[in-house]
Each structure stands twice: as structure tokens, then as C-alpha cells.
Design a protein around this motif. Structure first.
Motif, PDB file in Angstrom:
ATOM      1  N   HIS A 173     -10.933  -3.596   3.648  1.00 38.78           N
ATOM      2  CA  HIS A 173      -9.638  -4.133   2.416  1.00 38.78           C
ATOM      3  C   HIS A 173      -9.811  -3.032   1.592  1.00 38.78           C
ATOM      4  N   LEU A 174      -8.640  -2.561   0.872  1.00 36.75           N
ATOM      5  CA  LEU A 174      -7.488  -1.937  -0.058  1.00 36.75           C
ATOM      6  C   LEU A 174      -7.647  -2.715  -1.514  1.00 36.75           C
ATOM      7  N   LEU A 175      -7.954  -2.803  -2.329  1.00 42.01           N
ATOM      8  CA  LEU A 175      -7.035  -3.519  -3.970  1.00 42.01           C
ATOM      9  C   LEU A 175      -6.955  -2.495  -4.553  1.00 42.01           C
ATOM     10  N   LEU A 176      -5.759  -2.427  -5.397  1.00 41.17           N
ATOM     11  CA  LEU A 176      -5.848  -1.421  -6.514  1.00 41.17           C
ATOM     12  C   LEU A 176      -5.173  -2.887  -7.731  1.00 41.17           C
ATOM     13  N   LEU A 177      -6.459  -2.329  -8.707  1.00 44.04           N
ATOM     14  CA  LEU A 177      -6.480  -3.270 -10.549  1.00 44.04           C
ATOM     15  C   LEU A 177      -5.055  -2.572 -10.625  1.00 44.04           C
ATOM     16  N   VAL A 178      -4.730  -3.387 -11.317  1.00 46.12           N
ATOM     17  CA  VAL A 178      -3.483  -2.788 -11.988  1.00 46.12           C
ATOM     18  C   VAL A 178      -3.226  -3.994 -13.258  1.00 46.12           C
ATOM     19  N   SER A 179      -2.326  -3.339 -14.380  1.00 47.02           N
ATOM     20  CA  SER A 179      -1.892  -4.354 -15.022  1.00 47.02           C
ATOM     21  C   SER A 179      -0.111  -3.553 -14.923  1.00 47.02           C
ATOM     22  N   LYS A 180       0.381  -5.241 -14.251  1.00 51.26           N
ATOM     23  CA  LYS A 180       1.809  -4.527 -13.193  1.00 51.26           C
ATOM     24  C   LYS A 180       2.652  -4.364 -15.385  1.00 51.26           C
ATOM     25  N   LYS A 181       2.159  -4.546 -16.680  1.00 56.41           N
ATOM     26  CA  LYS A 181       3.087  -4.293 -17.134  1.00 56.41           C
ATOM     27  C   LYS A 181       2.656  -2.770 -18.025  1.00 56.41           C
ATOM     28  N   SER A 182       1.998  -1.840 -17.842  1.00 58.42           N
ATOM     29  CA  SER A 182       1.740  -0.445 -17.720  1.00 58.42           C
ATOM     30  C   SER A 182       2.469   0.423 -17.475  1.00 58.42           C
ATOM     31  N   SER A 183       3.269   1.269 -18.317  1.00 61.46           N
ATOM     32  CA  SER A 183       4.168   2.374 -18.049  1.00 61.46           C
ATOM     33  C   SER A 183       4.081   3.022 -16.666  1.00 61.46           C
ATOM     34  N   GLY A 184       2.629   3.519 -16.130  1.00 61.51           N
ATOM     35  CA  GLY A 184       1.979   3.571 -14.965  1.00 61.51           C
ATOM     36  C   GLY A 184       2.087   3.185 -13.843  1.00 61.51           C
ATOM     37  N   TYR A 185       2.030   2.386 -14.000  1.00 60.81           N
ATOM     38  CA  TYR A 185       2.397   0.880 -12.858  1.00 60.81           C
ATOM     39  C   TYR A 185       3.322   1.261 -11.768  1.00 60.81           C
ATOM     40  N   PRO A 186       4.962   1.738 -11.730  1.00 59.30           N
ATOM     41  CA  PRO A 186       5.610   1.913 -10.539  1.00 59.30           C
ATOM     42  C   PRO A 186       5.276   2.367 -10.327  1.00 59.30           C
ATOM     43  N   ALA A 187       5.394   4.198 -10.420  1.00 57.48           N
ATOM     44  CA  ALA A 187       4.307   5.624  -9.670  1.00 57.48           C
ATOM     45  C   ALA A 187       3.325   4.913  -8.992  1.00 57.48           C
ATOM     46  N   ILE A 188       2.183   4.111  -9.201  1.00 55.32           N
ATOM     47  CA  ILE A 188       1.139   3.882  -9.243  1.00 55.32           C
ATOM     48  C   ILE A 188       1.552   2.802  -7.866  1.00 55.32           C
ATOM     49  N   HIS A 189       2.232   2.129  -7.656  1.00 57.71           N
ATOM     50  CA  HIS A 189       2.732   0.562  -6.681  1.00 57.71           C
ATOM     51  C   HIS A 189       2.929   1.828  -5.577  1.00 57.71           C
ATOM     52  N   LYS A 190       4.501   2.586  -5.905  1.00 58.38           N
ATOM     53  CA  LYS A 190       5.095   3.223  -4.661  1.00 58.38           C
ATOM     54  C   LYS A 190       4.139   3.816  -4.058  1.00 58.38           C
ATOM     55  N   LEU A 191       2.957   5.030  -4.498  1.00 56.09           N
ATOM     56  CA  LEU A 191       1.931   5.497  -4.003  1.00 56.09           C
ATOM     57  C   LEU A 191       0.915   4.501  -3.164  1.00 56.09           C
ATOM     58  N   PHE A 192       0.957   3.438  -3.980  1.00 58.10           N
ATOM     59  CA  PHE A 192      -0.075   2.371  -2.402  1.00 58.10           C
ATOM     60  C   PHE A 192       0.649   1.849  -1.798  1.00 58.10           C
ATOM     61  N   HIS A 193       2.082   1.413  -1.663  1.00 61.75           N
ATOM     62  CA  HIS A 193       2.993   0.980  -1.043  1.00 61.75           C
ATOM     63  C   HIS A 193       3.038   2.087   0.498  1.00 61.75           C
ATOM     64  N   ASP A 194       3.587   3.437  -0.454  1.00 64.43           N
ATOM     65  CA  ASP A 194       3.199   4.111   0.910  1.00 64.43           C
ATOM     66  C   ASP A 194       3.019   4.661   1.540  1.00 64.43           C
ATOM     67  N   VAL A 195       1.423   4.747   1.146  1.00 69.50           N
ATOM     68  CA  VAL A 195       0.124   4.777   2.047  1.00 69.50           C
ATOM     69  C   VAL A 195      -0.468   4.168   2.942  1.00 69.50           C
ATOM     70  N   ALA A 196       0.114   2.960   2.356  1.00 75.09           N
ATOM     71  CA  ALA A 196      -0.508   1.083   3.306  1.00 75.09           C
ATOM     72  C   ALA A 196       0.332   1.431   4.522  1.00 75.09           C
ATOM     73  N   ARG A 197       1.813   2.596   4.629  1.00 76.84           N
ATOM     74  CA  ARG A 197       2.733   2.247   5.612  1.00 76.84           C
ATOM     75  C   ARG A 197       2.016   2.767   7.194  1.00 76.84           C
ATOM     76  N   GLU A 198       0.882   4.026   6.911  1.00 79.32           N
ATOM     77  CA  GLU A 198      -0.198   4.249   7.218  1.00 79.32           C
ATOM     78  C   GLU A 198      -1.586   3.538   8.229  1.00 79.32           C
ATOM     79  N   TYR A 199      -1.771   3.058   7.064  1.00 79.12           N
ATOM     80  CA  TYR A 199      -2.676   1.806   7.516  1.00 79.12           C
ATOM     81  C   TYR A 199      -2.228   0.467   8.028  1.00 79.12           C
TER      82      TYR A 199
END
Length: 285
Positions: free
Chosen positions: A177-203
Motif C-alpha cells: 500500500h502506497l499512501l500519499l500524505l498531502v494537503s489538498k489545499k496546498s499549491s503543489g497538490y495538483p502536480a503531486i496528485h497527477k504524478l501519483f495517479h499517473d504512476v498508479a496505472r503502472e502498478y
């Protein structure tokens, strides 16, 4: 092993109390009945263990389309002969995935519509990759592989931590299980979430990707479990249910390659500093 898995399961369950839902609601999963279009078969196959398991018999294209469109996720067993050995396999499968709308179809026209040539279990999803098929091979009579296929693929690529019954995560049979601990209000959230989602496809089927919103007060329990300080957020946390090991990596400035390497090293037992978190005090539960 069991104690720590149950502990994390308890934390997941506690954190979802009182939360809203962006994942599958019971209404979504049950599907909507289309009066006059779908024939509902309450009585299942002869060997069914549950005489009240609801199954839809799909006799034409209109039936099939209404059934698929009636829920965010649904299953159709395309069977040439429901009384065959594959029919017995399907009967066992539908008893193990009672939360999913389940249909059976033997109509040739419907098979052509969905490009089916052999007995197949199809999972229709209105998210992520959409439809995915499991073709039943000749002589295949073990339902466990089909059940595992459905449990692993019914989940979204990225699961919103607050909005999913924790039993779905631990019932998937996927130990990583890979957890991403992040504030959805943070400015960097959209980029980190996209990265997380894109890599998830491979796993898909190998690692469950879970998003934990640190803005939610109840999620502090999870952050505490992984011993992540506020200054270390956002962070990626890997957890292995069988060994109870954990590894943490800061998410800032991460790339798809570094995230892949983080996952692969942990899965291969090559993590630099995996730890086994201590059991939190009982009062925290």
C-alpha cells in the motif's frame, strides 16, 4: 502481522466516520432498475448458496446498455451456456462480490456489440481505464482467480482515504500500500496528485495507491502511525501488510522515476531504511 494489519484497518475505519463520499455509494453499486427493460432474476443458478443474490439476465443490447449505464461499476458474465462448468465458476464468483451489480448474457447480438468471442467476465467502470475483461479458459474451474481479478480492478487507481470502506483495501489481496500524505489545499497538490495517479496505472494489481488528505483532522492518526512530522509533508509512505514494514519518502520534487524506484526497491526488499512502527497507545484508537 495480523495485529498490525488489523490496527491499520482500524485506523482506516475510524478515519472515515462522519466523512462524505466521493467513491462508490451503495446507490451507485446497486445500480438503477430500468422498469420494463431489465428482467431481474432473483433466483440464481441451482447450486447457489444464497437464494436471494440478485442477478440480471440480459437478453438484448438494450438490456445490456441499461444495466451498464445504471451504475458506476458493474459486472457481466458472458456465457454461452450458464449450465456449463464456467456457469458454476460464475455462480461461485457472484456469491463473493455481492456488492457489485451482476448480469449474465448469452445473447449473440450482445456478444458482437461488445466484441466477445469466448466466455468472459467483463468489469465495466465509469472511471480510470474503463472496461476490463477476464476471459475464461477451457477447463478453468477455479473461481478464486476471477474473484481476485474483480477485487483488484474494482478499486480506483487512487483511493481517497476518507471515502472508502477500509475492508476493500485489505480484502483486495494486495499487500503493498502506497499512501500519499498531502494537503489538498496546498499549491503543489495538483502536480503531486497527477504524478501519483499517473504512476498508479503502472502498478494496478501490485500496489494500492491511497490519498490521505492531511487537512482532515481525523487523518492525524494515520500521519502519527507513520511517524511523519508536519515539516516532512507531503510524503509518500509505503506499507507492507505481511511484514509490517514501512518506508517514507518526501514527496516534494519527486518525479515519476523516483517514485517508481521507491516502490520497486521496497517491493524487492531493497529499501534503504524500512522500519516497523510501534503500536500506538490504546487510547489513541
Amino acid at each position: 502481522m495480523i495485529a498490525h494489519s488489523v490496527l491499520l484497518l482500524s485506523l482506516l475505519t475510524l478515519c472515515q466516520v462522519g466523512a462524505g463520499s466521493e467513491s462508490f455509494s451503495q446507490d451507485e453499486l446497486k445500480g438503477e432498475e430500468k422498469e420494463g427493460k431489465l428482467e431481474e432474476e432473483i433466483k440464481p443458478a441451482q447450486k447457489s448458496k444464497d437464494p436471494f443474490r440478485r442477478v440480471w439476465m440480459l437478453k438484448d443490447v438494450g438490456n445490456a446498455e441499461d444495466f451498464i449505464n445504471g451504475a458506476s461499476i458493474s459486472v457481466i458474465a458472458f456465457l454461452k451456456d450458464p449450465e456449463s462448468d464456467h456457469g458454476d465458476v460464475v455462480n461461485e464468483v457472484l456469491q463473493s462480490v455481492k456488492h457489485l451489480p451482476f448480469g449474465i448474457c448469452s445473447n449473440v447480438t450482445v456478444w458482437k456489440k461488445y466484441n466477445i468471442t469466448n466466455n468472459t467476465i467483463s468489469l465495466f467502470r465509469k472511471f480510470d481505464e474503463g472496461r476490463i475483461d477476464y476471459e475464461l479458459k477451457d477447463g478453468e474451474v477455479d473461481p478464486s482467480q476471477v474473484i481476485q481479478f474483480l477485487r483488484q480492478n474494482e478499486m480506483r487507481l487512487v483511493i481517497e482515504y476518507n471515502h472508502l470502506d477500509a475492508t476493500q483495501i485489505f480484502g483486495s489481496g494486495i499487500p503493498f500500500h502506497l499512501l500519499l500524505l498531502v494537503s489538498k489545499k496546498s499549491s503543489g497538490y495538483p502536480a503531486i496528485h497527477k504524478l501519483f495517479h499517473d504512476v498508479a496505472r503502472e502498478y494496478r494489481g501490485k500496489v494500492i495507491f491511497v490519498l490521505v488528505n492531511t487537512d482532515v483532522r481525523e487523518n492525524a492518526r494515520v500521519i502519527s502511525y507513520f511517524k511523519v512530522k508536519e515539516s516532512e509533508l507531503p510524503a509518500f509512505c509505503l506499507f507492507h501488510t505481511e511484514t509490517e514494514m514501512v518506508d517514507v519518502m518526501k514527496a516534494n520534487n519527486s518525479s515519476a522515476e523516483t517514485l517508481r524506484q521507491f516502490c520497486n526497491n521496497f517491493m524487492d526488499g531493497k529499501a534503504k531504511s524500512p522500519v516497523k512502527p510501534p503500536r500506538p497507545p490504546s487510547e489513541e484508537l
